[in-house]
Motif scaffolding. Sequence first.
Motif, mmCIF file in Angstrom:
data_model
loop_
_atom_site.group_PDB
_atom_site.id
_atom_site.type_symbol
_atom_site.label_atom_id
_atom_site.label_comp_id
_atom_site.label_asym_id
_atom_site.label_seq_id
_atom_site.Cartn_x
_atom_site.Cartn_y
_atom_site.Cartn_z
ATOM 1 N N ARG A 64 0.874 -1.183 0.000
ATOM 2 C CA ARG A 64 0.000 0.000 0.000
ATOM 3 C C ARG A 64 0.905 1.225 0.000
ATOM 4 O O ARG A 64 2.044 1.164 0.487
ATOM 5 C CB ARG A 64 -0.907 0.009 1.231
ATOM 6 C CG ARG A 64 -0.173 0.002 2.545
ATOM 7 C CD ARG A 64 -1.116 -0.041 3.742
ATOM 8 N NE ARG A 64 -0.417 -0.353 4.978
ATOM 9 C CZ ARG A 64 0.250 0.544 5.705
ATOM 10 N NH1 ARG A 64 0.340 1.790 5.315
ATOM 11 N NH2 ARG A 64 0.858 0.179 6.832
ATOM 12 N N GLU A 65 0.406 2.327 -0.531
ATOM 13 C CA GLU A 65 1.224 3.536 -0.570
ATOM 14 C C GLU A 65 1.478 4.037 0.843
ATOM 15 O O GLU A 65 0.587 4.019 1.694
ATOM 16 C CB GLU A 65 0.522 4.619 -1.402
ATOM 17 C CG GLU A 65 1.407 5.814 -1.664
ATOM 18 C CD GLU A 65 0.810 6.803 -2.669
ATOM 19 O OE1 GLU A 65 1.313 7.917 -2.718
ATOM 20 O OE2 GLU A 65 -0.148 6.436 -3.396
ATOM 21 N N ARG A 66 2.724 4.434 1.102
ATOM 22 C CA ARG A 66 3.065 4.980 2.424
ATOM 23 C C ARG A 66 2.449 6.368 2.525
ATOM 24 O O ARG A 66 2.728 7.245 1.721
ATOM 25 C CB ARG A 66 4.585 5.075 2.536
ATOM 26 C CG ARG A 66 5.104 5.375 3.924
ATOM 27 C CD ARG A 66 6.616 5.576 3.850
ATOM 28 N NE ARG A 66 7.253 5.331 5.123
ATOM 29 C CZ ARG A 66 8.543 5.555 5.350
ATOM 30 N NH1 ARG A 66 9.319 5.997 4.385
ATOM 31 N NH2 ARG A 66 9.072 5.317 6.529
ATOM 32 N N GLU A 67 1.601 6.535 3.515
ATOM 33 C CA GLU A 67 0.892 7.819 3.631
ATOM 34 C C GLU A 67 1.738 8.827 4.387
ATOM 35 O O GLU A 67 2.495 8.468 5.280
ATOM 36 C CB GLU A 67 -0.397 7.632 4.444
ATOM 37 C CG GLU A 67 -1.390 6.650 3.881
ATOM 38 C CD GLU A 67 -2.429 6.301 4.946
ATOM 39 O OE1 GLU A 67 -3.080 7.223 5.453
ATOM 40 O OE2 GLU A 67 -2.567 5.110 5.273
ATOM 41 N N ALA A 68 1.538 10.100 4.051
ATOM 42 C CA ALA A 68 2.121 11.156 4.877
ATOM 43 C C ALA A 68 1.250 11.282 6.126
ATOM 44 O O ALA A 68 0.062 10.980 6.104
ATOM 45 C CB ALA A 68 2.121 12.466 4.106
ATOM 46 N N LEU A 69 1.847 11.719 7.219
ATOM 47 C CA LEU A 69 1.064 11.963 8.429
ATOM 48 C C LEU A 69 0.261 13.240 8.244
ATOM 49 O O LEU A 69 0.776 14.216 7.708
ATOM 50 C CB LEU A 69 1.998 12.165 9.624
ATOM 51 C CG LEU A 69 2.482 10.943 10.370
ATOM 52 C CD1 LEU A 69 3.476 11.376 11.431
ATOM 53 C CD2 LEU A 69 1.338 10.208 11.037
ATOM 54 N N LEU A 181 1.805 6.781 13.555
ATOM 55 C CA LEU A 181 3.085 6.513 12.880
ATOM 56 C C LEU A 181 3.150 5.062 12.432
ATOM 57 O O LEU A 181 3.614 4.738 11.346
ATOM 58 C CB LEU A 181 4.262 6.813 13.826
ATOM 59 C CG LEU A 181 4.574 8.292 14.074
ATOM 60 C CD1 LEU A 181 5.404 8.451 15.342
ATOM 61 C CD2 LEU A 181 5.317 8.906 12.896
ATOM 62 N N SER A 182 2.654 4.190 13.292
ATOM 63 C CA SER A 182 2.674 2.764 12.993
ATOM 64 C C SER A 182 1.753 2.449 11.808
ATOM 65 O O SER A 182 2.136 1.755 10.867
ATOM 66 C CB SER A 182 2.236 1.986 14.237
ATOM 67 O OG SER A 182 2.262 0.623 13.975
ATOM 68 N N LYS A 183 0.539 3.010 11.842
ATOM 69 C CA LYS A 183 -0.442 2.745 10.780
ATOM 70 C C LYS A 183 0.046 3.240 9.420
ATOM 71 O O LYS A 183 -0.213 2.644 8.396
ATOM 72 C CB LYS A 183 -1.776 3.446 11.109
ATOM 73 C CG LYS A 183 -2.648 2.635 12.057
ATOM 74 C CD LYS A 183 -4.103 3.070 12.056
ATOM 75 C CE LYS A 183 -4.339 4.540 12.203
ATOM 76 N NZ LYS A 183 -5.618 4.891 12.840
ATOM 77 N N THR A 184 0.777 4.381 9.420
ATOM 78 C CA THR A 184 1.194 4.979 8.146
ATOM 79 C C THR A 184 2.562 4.466 7.690
ATOM 80 O O THR A 184 3.055 4.855 6.640
ATOM 81 C CB THR A 184 1.225 6.516 8.248
ATOM 82 O OG1 THR A 184 1.942 6.895 9.432
ATOM 83 C CG2 THR A 184 -0.168 7.105 8.314
ATOM 84 N N GLY A 185 3.199 3.610 8.494
ATOM 85 C CA GLY A 185 4.449 2.991 8.061
ATOM 86 C C GLY A 185 5.699 3.773 8.417
ATOM 87 O O GLY A 185 6.779 3.511 7.888
#
Length: 457
Positions: A64-69, A181-185
């Motif tokens: 999945r694409e790494r999301e920005a916070l 932080l964990s959810k977004t990688g």
Amino acid sequence: MAKMSWAAGTQCVAKADHRKPKPEELSYHKGDVLTIVDHGTKGYYKARHNSTGGEGLINSSNVREREALRVDPGLSFMPWFHGKISGPEAVCKLQPAEDGLFLVRESIRHPGDYVLCVSVSGDVIHYRVRYRDNKLAIDNTQYFYNLIDMIEFYSKNKGSIATILLKPKQKHGTKSAELELSKTGWLLDITKLKLGKNIGEGEFGAVHEGHYMGQRVAVKTIKCDVTAQAFLQETTVMTKLQHKNLVRLLGVILHKGLHIVTELMTKGNLVNFLRTRGRSVVHSVQLLRFALDVCEGMEYLESKKLIHRDLAARNVLVSDDSVAKVSDFGLTKVDSKESDNAKLPVKWTAPEALKKEKFSTKSDVWSYGVLLWEIFSYGRQPYPKMSLKEVKEKVEGGYRMQAPDDCPPGVYSLMRMCWEPEPRRRPAFHKLREKLEREMGKLSPGCREGIGTGSRC
């Protein structure tokens, strides 16, 4: 559904292990970060593993694409910290009773100390946390650098308290930064980090060299809770930025405080690089190349509508292959409403920002003019022999620095453009880049084709 149109440079997070790859495929574990290099066929992409550097094909449905916070004032490293509330208030907040439910509050009776409140067997126990010699302790056996460190310890060890801490009682309106932080990688694993030598002391803590899963990294360690919380802003900004002339964030680690992990820039900051090498080693073309590198990084920030607010050669780092990259986004703001004049770097700050706290991309352009002066003077301190008070008064009265020795006239005229008193008359970064490229063409005609393609002339 996997997104099927990722551009090169997009970062992705693996959703599951892929340990038995076919010959052309990349091996990875769940949570690993991979960067798209190129399109493949039928839902496959060519990707590079951010940690091992290995390249191969990946199936887009496995990542999945790494999301920005998202910038969110409610994000907190200490969602269980409730500030100054009384004991009875804490008891109310820990209802309905649940073993291991906890919060931390400031002590009203003992200013400067804290209280850990824990629910056990239907009761709430209040543990006074004493603050002595920059350390925290509940008893005299276990000492902690900060509250994050203490909560981490008692979430894994019972120690001298009645139960392990199982569930934080979040303060209303806060969200766990650790969870986001964990959810977004972006949350990295402390067990995979090997810290090496100290390579600098920042205002807020040490910077170490290190290795993270085989990659050389720089680690900024922040032990103070309040500062760690403030640096969440910098971290959030950095998750949005991907450019070859900005220092790349790899992620953060929460362990005895906050560790911000970035790519390692082996040649240090630009001021020291220029001072320690001087004219005999670094020639005009290289100086222009540094100026262009920084300009391209700032043009990218400008396109994102971000203001750096602390652009200076000390905040530009140099990579192993002598690429200059902008770093230290601690003061970066999406808008310019908030300000703290006490911390402003006077010699680099535009007059309207010093006087009226008006920050904009155009105030960054002013700072860039000063940075150009630093580059072409080989790292000299701007406004030599002038006090900060003198600088403020003289610049407001129209004074501008002379050109550094041997500075190309075209570059000095760019500095003067950056120092226009009227912000709207200063050039945008994309215009500055075009002018610098023309300068580069004059100095080294063979360089013209290399500009913008990553070639180092």
